[in-house]
Design a protein around this motif. Structure first.
Motif, PDB file in Angstrom:
ATOM      1  N   LEU A  66       0.831  -1.201   0.000  1.00  0.00           N
ATOM      2  CA  LEU A  66       0.000   0.000   0.000  1.00  0.00           C
ATOM      3  C   LEU A  66       0.870   1.256   0.000  1.00  0.00           C
ATOM      4  O   LEU A  66       0.664   2.164  -0.812  1.00  0.00           O
ATOM      5  N   GLU A  67       1.856   1.306   0.876  1.00  0.00           N
ATOM      6  CA  GLU A  67       2.737   2.464   0.969  1.00  0.00           C
ATOM      7  C   GLU A  67       3.566   2.635  -0.303  1.00  0.00           C
ATOM      8  O   GLU A  67       3.770   3.753  -0.776  1.00  0.00           O
ATOM      9  N   GLN A  68       4.044   1.528  -0.876  1.00  0.00           N
ATOM     10  CA  GLN A  68       4.856   1.601  -2.088  1.00  0.00           C
ATOM     11  C   GLN A  68       4.052   2.120  -3.276  1.00  0.00           C
ATOM     12  O   GLN A  68       4.512   2.981  -4.018  1.00  0.00           O
ATOM     13  N   ILE A  69       2.851   1.586  -3.451  1.00  0.00           N
ATOM     14  CA  ILE A  69       2.016   2.033  -4.577  1.00  0.00           C
ATOM     15  C   ILE A  69       1.616   3.485  -4.375  1.00  0.00           C
ATOM     16  O   ILE A  69       1.672   4.295  -5.305  1.00  0.00           O
ATOM     17  N   GLN A  70       1.230   3.858  -3.137  1.00  0.00           N
ATOM     18  CA  GLN A  70       0.828   5.239  -2.880  1.00  0.00           C
ATOM     19  C   GLN A  70       1.995   6.195  -3.108  1.00  0.00           C
ATOM     20  O   GLN A  70       1.813   7.291  -3.652  1.00  0.00           O
ATOM     21  N   ALA A  71       3.208   5.813  -2.718  1.00  0.00           N
ATOM     22  CA  ALA A  71       4.383   6.657  -2.937  1.00  0.00           C
ATOM     23  C   ALA A  71       4.616   6.855  -4.434  1.00  0.00           C
ATOM     24  O   ALA A  71       4.958   7.958  -4.889  1.00  0.00           O
ATOM     25  N   ALA A  72       4.426   5.795  -5.221  1.00  0.00           N
ATOM     26  CA  ALA A  72       4.590   5.909  -6.674  1.00  0.00           C
ATOM     27  C   ALA A  72       3.524   6.833  -7.262  1.00  0.00           C
ATOM     28  O   ALA A  72       3.817   7.663  -8.135  1.00  0.00           O
ATOM     29  N   ILE A  73       2.283   6.708  -6.790  1.00  0.00           N
ATOM     30  CA  ILE A  73       1.196   7.588  -7.249  1.00  0.00           C
ATOM     31  C   ILE A  73       1.524   9.045  -6.913  1.00  0.00           C
ATOM     32  O   ILE A  73       1.399   9.939  -7.759  1.00  0.00           O
ATOM     33  N   ASP A  74       1.973   9.277  -5.676  1.00  0.00           N
ATOM     34  CA  ASP A  74       2.289  10.644  -5.240  1.00  0.00           C
ATOM     35  C   ASP A  74       3.433  11.231  -6.059  1.00  0.00           C
ATOM     36  O   ASP A  74       3.413  12.411  -6.412  1.00  0.00           O
ATOM     37  N   GLU A  75       4.417  10.400  -6.375  1.00  0.00           N
ATOM     38  CA  GLU A  75       5.544  10.868  -7.194  1.00  0.00           C
ATOM     39  C   GLU A  75       5.084  11.250  -8.593  1.00  0.00           C
ATOM     40  O   GLU A  75       5.445  12.303  -9.125  1.00  0.00           O
ATOM     41  N   LEU A  76       4.261  10.405  -9.201  1.00  0.00           N
ATOM     42  CA  LEU A  76       3.763  10.708 -10.543  1.00  0.00           C
ATOM     43  C   LEU A  76       2.851  11.924 -10.546  1.00  0.00           C
ATOM     44  O   LEU A  76       2.811  12.663 -11.529  1.00  0.00           O
ATOM     45  N   SER A  77       2.138  12.151  -9.456  1.00  0.00           N
ATOM     46  CA  SER A  77       1.241  13.303  -9.365  1.00  0.00           C
ATOM     47  C   SER A  77       1.991  14.621  -9.507  1.00  0.00           C
ATOM     48  O   SER A  77       1.420  15.617  -9.945  1.00  0.00           O
ATOM     49  N   LYS A  78       3.260  14.625  -9.158  1.00  0.00           N
ATOM     50  CA  LYS A  78       4.080  15.842  -9.226  1.00  0.00           C
ATOM     51  C   LYS A  78       4.710  16.048 -10.601  1.00  0.00           C
ATOM     52  O   LYS A  78       5.231  17.122 -10.885  1.00  0.00           O
ATOM     53  N   ARG A  79       4.695  15.016 -11.432  1.00  0.00           N
ATOM     54  CA  ARG A  79       5.283  15.132 -12.772  1.00  0.00           C
ATOM     55  C   ARG A  79       4.353  15.926 -13.678  1.00  0.00           C
ATOM     56  O   ARG A  79       3.133  15.833 -13.559  1.00  0.00           O
ATOM     57  N   PRO A  80       4.915  16.659 -14.635  1.00  0.00           N
ATOM     58  CA  PRO A  80       4.049  17.342 -15.603  1.00  0.00           C
ATOM     59  C   PRO A  80       3.436  16.321 -16.565  1.00  0.00           C
ATOM     60  O   PRO A  80       4.061  15.303 -16.881  1.00  0.00           O
ATOM     61  N   ALA A  81       2.238  16.588 -17.006  1.00  0.00           N
ATOM     62  CA  ALA A  81       1.579  15.714 -17.982  1.00  0.00           C
ATOM     63  C   ALA A  81       2.163  15.986 -19.368  1.00  0.00           C
ATOM     64  O   ALA A  81       2.568  17.112 -19.674  1.00  0.00           O
ATOM     65  N   ASN A  82       2.207  14.951 -20.208  1.00  0.00           N
ATOM     66  CA  ASN A  82       2.685  15.143 -21.575  1.00  0.00           C
ATOM     67  C   ASN A  82       1.577  15.751 -22.439  1.00  0.00           C
ATOM     68  O   ASN A  82       0.506  16.090 -21.942  1.00  0.00           O
ATOM     69  N   GLN A  83       1.829  15.892 -23.725  1.00  0.00           N
ATOM     70  CA  GLN A  83       0.857  16.541 -24.616  1.00  0.00           C
ATOM     71  C   GLN A  83      -0.462  15.793 -24.684  1.00  0.00           C
ATOM     72  O   GLN A  83      -1.496  16.385 -24.969  1.00  0.00           O
ATOM     73  N   GLN A  84      -0.433  14.489 -24.431  1.00  0.00           N
ATOM     74  CA  GLN A  84      -1.665  13.696 -24.430  1.00  0.00           C
ATOM     75  C   GLN A  84      -2.343  13.704 -23.065  1.00  0.00           C
ATOM     76  O   GLN A  84      -3.399  13.104 -22.891  1.00  0.00           O
ATOM     77  N   GLY A  85      -1.752  14.363 -22.080  1.00  0.00           N
ATOM     78  CA  GLY A  85      -2.352  14.448 -20.748  1.00  0.00           C
ATOM     79  C   GLY A  85      -1.920  13.357 -19.785  1.00  0.00           C
ATOM     80  O   GLY A  85      -2.481  13.234 -18.704  1.00  0.00           O
ATOM     81  N   PHE A  86      -0.912  12.547 -20.159  1.00  0.00           N
ATOM     82  CA  PHE A  86      -0.478  11.446 -19.297  1.00  0.00           C
ATOM     83  C   PHE A  86       0.793  11.796 -18.539  1.00  0.00           C
ATOM     84  O   PHE A  86       1.694  12.441 -19.061  1.00  0.00           O
TER      85      PHE A  86
END
Length: 196
Positions: free
Chosen positions: A81-101
């Protein structure tokens, strides 16, 4: 005047399994299995239908899921749970690409026992497993409370625009309705989002 309702589902997942091979093997008064594998719904006396979630998913299920680059990989562990949530939180801070991902989190095959809720509050994040077969990736909710396994939401808050509130004039809006009547549509324009 009628307002059409789009299908808006945030954190609701419906899992339905029909193991019947032909429409003759099983039928219901309210839902029927068609020969092409689709379902048809019959309203009850008040117009309610069994909710149809066939358009849940990426682009209402009308387009194939894109192959988004894997940027984080997680393996099954005691603190999944902590590992997946940490990965989600990290990706949340990344800028989205031109397709929104923002990227894909790959959950390697195995069982992930999750004693709480995974929360995604940024768009463009993909959780991908390695199949739903016997040796695939499985998320198992182990909480004893009724918390959801996955919660997807935004960071904003709903705010009513002053002077736009109108009354619904239907005496009853049945479950599964895609439209309803209002007293006036003067304050609305095509494409406006509404709060019910």
């Amino acid at each position: 005047m009628r307002i059409l309702l789009p299908v808006l589902l945030t954190a609701f997942v419906l899992v339905a399994a029909l193991s019947f091979t032909t429409a003759e093997e099983w039928q219901s008064k309210y839902v029927r299995l068609q020969k092409d594998g689709s379902l048809s719904y019959t309203p009850d006396e008040q117009g309610n239908i069994i909710p149809d979630f066939s358009h849940v998913g990426y682009r209402n299920g009308d387009r194939p899921i894109p192959d988004v680059e894997v940027v984080k990989t997680v393996f099954p562990s005691a603190n999944a749970l902590e590992q997946i949530q940490a990965a989600i939180d990290e990706l949340s801070k990344r800028p989205a690409n031109q397709q929104g991902f923002r990227g894909t989190i790959l959950l390697k095959k195995g069982v992930y026992k999750l004693p709480g809720t995974l929360r995604i509050n940024a768009s463009g994040i993909v959780l991908r497993g390695e199949g739903d077969h016997k040796n695939g990736s499985y998320l198992v909710a182990t909480s004893t409370s009724k918390d959801p396994l996955l919660e997807v939401s935004g960071k904003g808050t709903l705010k009513e625009i002053s002077g736009t509130r109108v009354a619904i004039t239907d005496g009853y809006v049945p479950v599964g309705a895609t439209s309803f009547s209002v007293a006036s549509t003067r304050s609305f324009q095509k494409g406006d989002r509404i709060i019910l």
